[in-house]
Design a protein around this motif. Structure first.
Motif, PDB file in Angstrom:
ATOM      1  N   VAL A   6       0.844  -1.200   0.000  1.00 33.88           N
ATOM      2  CA  VAL A   6       0.000   0.000   0.000  1.00 33.88           C
ATOM      3  C   VAL A   6       0.876   1.247   0.000  1.00 33.88           C
ATOM      4  N   ALA A   7       1.899   1.245   0.848  1.00 36.62           N
ATOM      5  CA  ALA A   7       2.792   2.403   0.932  1.00 36.62           C
ATOM      6  C   ALA A   7       3.505   2.627  -0.393  1.00 36.62           C
ATOM      7  N   LEU A   8       3.918   1.540  -1.053  1.00 39.69           N
ATOM      8  CA  LEU A   8       4.608   1.649  -2.333  1.00 39.69           C
ATOM      9  C   LEU A   8       3.689   2.241  -3.402  1.00 39.69           C
ATOM     10  N   ARG A   9       2.428   1.782  -3.409  1.00 39.07           N
ATOM     11  CA  ARG A   9       1.473   2.295  -4.389  1.00 39.07           C
ATOM     12  C   ARG A   9       1.198   3.778  -4.141  1.00 39.07           C
ATOM     13  N   GLN A  10       1.068   4.143  -2.872  1.00 37.99           N
ATOM     14  CA  GLN A  10       0.818   5.542  -2.543  1.00 37.99           C
ATOM     15  C   GLN A  10       1.994   6.420  -2.968  1.00 37.99           C
ATOM     16  N   TRP A  11       3.198   5.925  -2.705  1.00 43.17           N
ATOM     17  CA  TRP A  11       4.390   6.692  -3.081  1.00 43.17           C
ATOM     18  C   TRP A  11       4.483   6.819  -4.600  1.00 43.17           C
ATOM     19  N   SER A  12       4.172   5.757  -5.309  1.00 43.48           N
ATOM     20  CA  SER A  12       4.222   5.796  -6.772  1.00 43.48           C
ATOM     21  C   SER A  12       3.215   6.800  -7.319  1.00 43.48           C
ATOM     22  N   ALA A  13       2.014   6.812  -6.720  1.00 44.61           N
ATOM     23  CA  ALA A  13       0.979   7.753  -7.153  1.00 44.61           C
ATOM     24  C   ALA A  13       1.403   9.190  -6.863  1.00 44.61           C
ATOM     25  N   LEU A  14       2.010   9.407  -5.695  1.00 44.62           N
ATOM     26  CA  LEU A  14       2.472  10.740  -5.333  1.00 44.62           C
ATOM     27  C   LEU A  14       3.581  11.197  -6.272  1.00 44.62           C
ATOM     28  N   HIS A  15       4.504  10.295  -6.566  1.00 45.44           N
ATOM     29  CA  HIS A  15       5.596  10.621  -7.471  1.00 45.44           C
ATOM     30  C   HIS A  15       5.058  10.994  -8.850  1.00 45.44           C
ATOM     31  N   LEU A  16       4.074  10.242  -9.338  1.00 48.56           N
ATOM     32  CA  LEU A  16       3.473  10.522 -10.634  1.00 48.56           C
ATOM     33  C   LEU A  16       2.797  11.885 -10.628  1.00 48.56           C
ATOM     34  N   ALA A  17       2.098  12.205  -9.531  1.00 45.93           N
ATOM     35  CA  ALA A  17       1.417  13.494  -9.418  1.00 45.93           C
ATOM     36  C   ALA A  17       2.416  14.642  -9.458  1.00 45.93           C
ATOM     37  N   LEU A  18       3.541  14.487  -8.758  1.00 45.31           N
ATOM     38  CA  LEU A  18       4.570  15.532  -8.746  1.00 45.31           C
ATOM     39  C   LEU A  18       5.148  15.743 -10.137  1.00 45.31           C
ATOM     40  N   GLU A  19       5.359  14.650 -10.855  1.00 39.45           N
ATOM     41  CA  GLU A  19       5.938  14.745 -12.193  1.00 39.45           C
ATOM     42  C   GLU A  19       4.978  15.374 -13.187  1.00 39.45           C
ATOM     43  N   CYS A  20       3.677  15.299 -12.915  1.00 43.09           N
ATOM     44  CA  CYS A  20       2.680  15.849 -13.830  1.00 43.09           C
ATOM     45  C   CYS A  20       2.350  17.305 -13.542  1.00 43.09           C
ATOM     46  N   LEU A  21       2.867  17.839 -12.452  1.00 41.99           N
ATOM     47  CA  LEU A  21       2.591  19.232 -12.129  1.00 41.99           C
ATOM     48  C   LEU A  21       3.163  20.156 -13.196  1.00 41.99           C
ATOM     49  N   PRO A  22       2.448  21.236 -13.533  1.00 34.11           N
ATOM     50  CA  PRO A  22       2.962  22.177 -14.530  1.00 34.11           C
ATOM     51  C   PRO A  22       3.996  23.145 -13.963  1.00 34.11           C
ATOM     52  N   VAL A  23       4.326  22.995 -12.693  1.00 30.61           N
ATOM     53  CA  VAL A  23       5.311  23.860 -12.041  1.00 30.61           C
ATOM     54  C   VAL A  23       6.453  23.013 -11.509  1.00 30.61           C
ATOM     55  N   GLY A  24       7.607  23.641 -11.343  1.00 29.65           N
ATOM     56  CA  GLY A  24       8.730  22.956 -10.716  1.00 29.65           C
ATOM     57  C   GLY A  24       8.537  22.914  -9.216  1.00 29.65           C
ATOM     58  N   LEU A  25       9.054  21.869  -8.584  1.00 27.24           N
ATOM     59  CA  LEU A  25       8.905  21.730  -7.134  1.00 27.24           C
ATOM     60  C   LEU A  25      10.169  21.111  -6.552  1.00 27.24           C
ATOM     61  N   SER A  26      10.615  21.678  -5.440  1.00 24.47           N
ATOM     62  CA  SER A  26      11.758  21.104  -4.730  1.00 24.47           C
ATOM     63  C   SER A  26      11.503  21.181  -3.233  1.00 24.47           C
ATOM     64  N   MET A  27      12.121  20.278  -2.501  1.00 23.25           N
ATOM     65  CA  MET A  27      12.030  20.280  -1.044  1.00 23.25           C
ATOM     66  C   MET A  27      13.421  20.071  -0.471  1.00 23.25           C
ATOM     67  N   VAL A  28      13.783  20.928   0.462  1.00 27.27           N
ATOM     68  CA  VAL A  28      15.054  20.766   1.169  1.00 27.27           C
ATOM     69  C   VAL A  28      14.753  20.610   2.653  1.00 27.27           C
ATOM     70  N   ASP A  29      15.641  19.908   3.352  1.00 30.48           N
ATOM     71  CA  ASP A  29      15.432  19.683   4.783  1.00 30.48           C
ATOM     72  C   ASP A  29      16.033  20.819   5.599  1.00 30.48           C
ATOM     73  N   ALA A  30      16.056  20.638   6.931  1.00 27.23           N
ATOM     74  CA  ALA A  30      16.548  21.680   7.828  1.00 27.23           C
ATOM     75  C   ALA A  30      18.018  21.983   7.620  1.00 27.23           C
ATOM     76  N   GLU A  31      18.741  21.042   7.008  1.00 27.69           N
ATOM     77  CA  GLU A  31      20.157  21.256   6.699  1.00 27.69           C
ATOM     78  C   GLU A  31      20.350  21.800   5.285  1.00 27.69           C
ATOM     79  N   LEU A  32      19.244  22.165   4.659  1.00 26.02           N
ATOM     80  CA  LEU A  32      19.250  22.694   3.296  1.00 26.02           C
ATOM     81  C   LEU A  32      19.844  21.707   2.300  1.00 26.02           C
ATOM     82  N   ARG A  33      19.413  20.442   2.419  1.00 22.49           N
ATOM     83  CA  ARG A  33      19.810  19.397   1.470  1.00 22.49           C
ATOM     84  C   ARG A  33      18.567  18.936   0.714  1.00 22.49           C
TER      85      ARG A  33
END
Length: 218
Positions: A6-33
């Motif tokens: 279930v977790a794998l399917r959810q992650w795959s769906a989320l990844h697909l959604a991010l790739e289909c966004l018409p905007v760029g998206l990035s996330m960095v952690d508290a260490e700016l990585r």
């Protein structure tokens, strides 16, 4: 179906959604990585494929941009230092940046509760071009109206919003600011108020017709 599936399917769906966004998206952690991104992020900012991996320091993106002139002339290390220091404040921000190729990007950074950022990158080039074109058209129209020998004024509910120089002189004023914000009827003899109201009413009902104010004897 087990939890991992279930977790794998959810992650795959989320990844697909991010790739289909018409905007760029990035996330960095508290260490700016870098911890998450989509392909549009790399495309819009023209970053190399090697930057699309977890753990790449935010500083690397900044230095790469500074070295290729994205931020204009200046000392590269000083640019990196300033931008990294600003990012470490973890404050929400929205900026528009024009890239050397003319592309205009709207960059929105939203801080995460435990530090870090989720940032979106939107190509707003067409929007900005449309705004610039509208502004230029307005300036040209305004110049034309200001230079016409005819008196021109704009009002809303009889409150004057704009008057050209000819209108200013016609109504016995010396500058537009003496008219704007005032009621049109202040500049018309009371004997003609009813006629003005009638003709403006006719204009409102049938805007395709040209309706002039009553001619007043000097």
């Amino acid at each position: 179906m087990d939890f991992d599936s279930v977790a794998l399917r959810q992650w795959s769906a989320l990844h697909l959604a991010l790739e289909c966004l018409p905007v760029g998206l990035s996330m960095v952690d508290a260490e700016l990585r870098l911890v998450a991104w989509n392909r549009k992020f790399l495309e819009l900012l023209d970053f190399p494929e090697s930057f699309g991996r977890q753990g790449v320091p935010f500083e690397s993106f900044i230095r790469y941009n500074a070295e290729r002139g994205e931020y204009g002339p200046g000392d590269v290390e000083e640019m990196v230092r300033q931008r990294v220091a600003l990012a470490r404040r973890f404050e929400p921000h929205t900026v528009c940046r024009r890239r050397p190729d003319g592309t205009m990007l709207e960059i929105r950074g939203n801080p995460l509760p435990e530090g870090g950022f989720v940032t979106t990158y939107t190509d707003v080039t067409e929007r900005e071009q449309a705004v610039a074109a509208a502004w230029l058209s307005e300036q040209r129209y305004r110049k034309l109206v200001e230079l016409t020998p005819e008196a021109v004024f704009v009002h809303r509910d009889l409150v004057i919003l704009f008057a050209n120089d000819t209108a200013v002189r016609l109504f016995g004023c010396t500058r537009p600011s003496e008219m704007t914000g005032r009621n049109l009827l202040e500049f018309i003899h009371p004997d003609y108020h009813r006629q003005v109201a009638q003709r403006l009413g006719a204009l409102a009902r049938e805007p395709e017709k040209e309706v002039s104010l009553p001619r007043m004897e000097q």
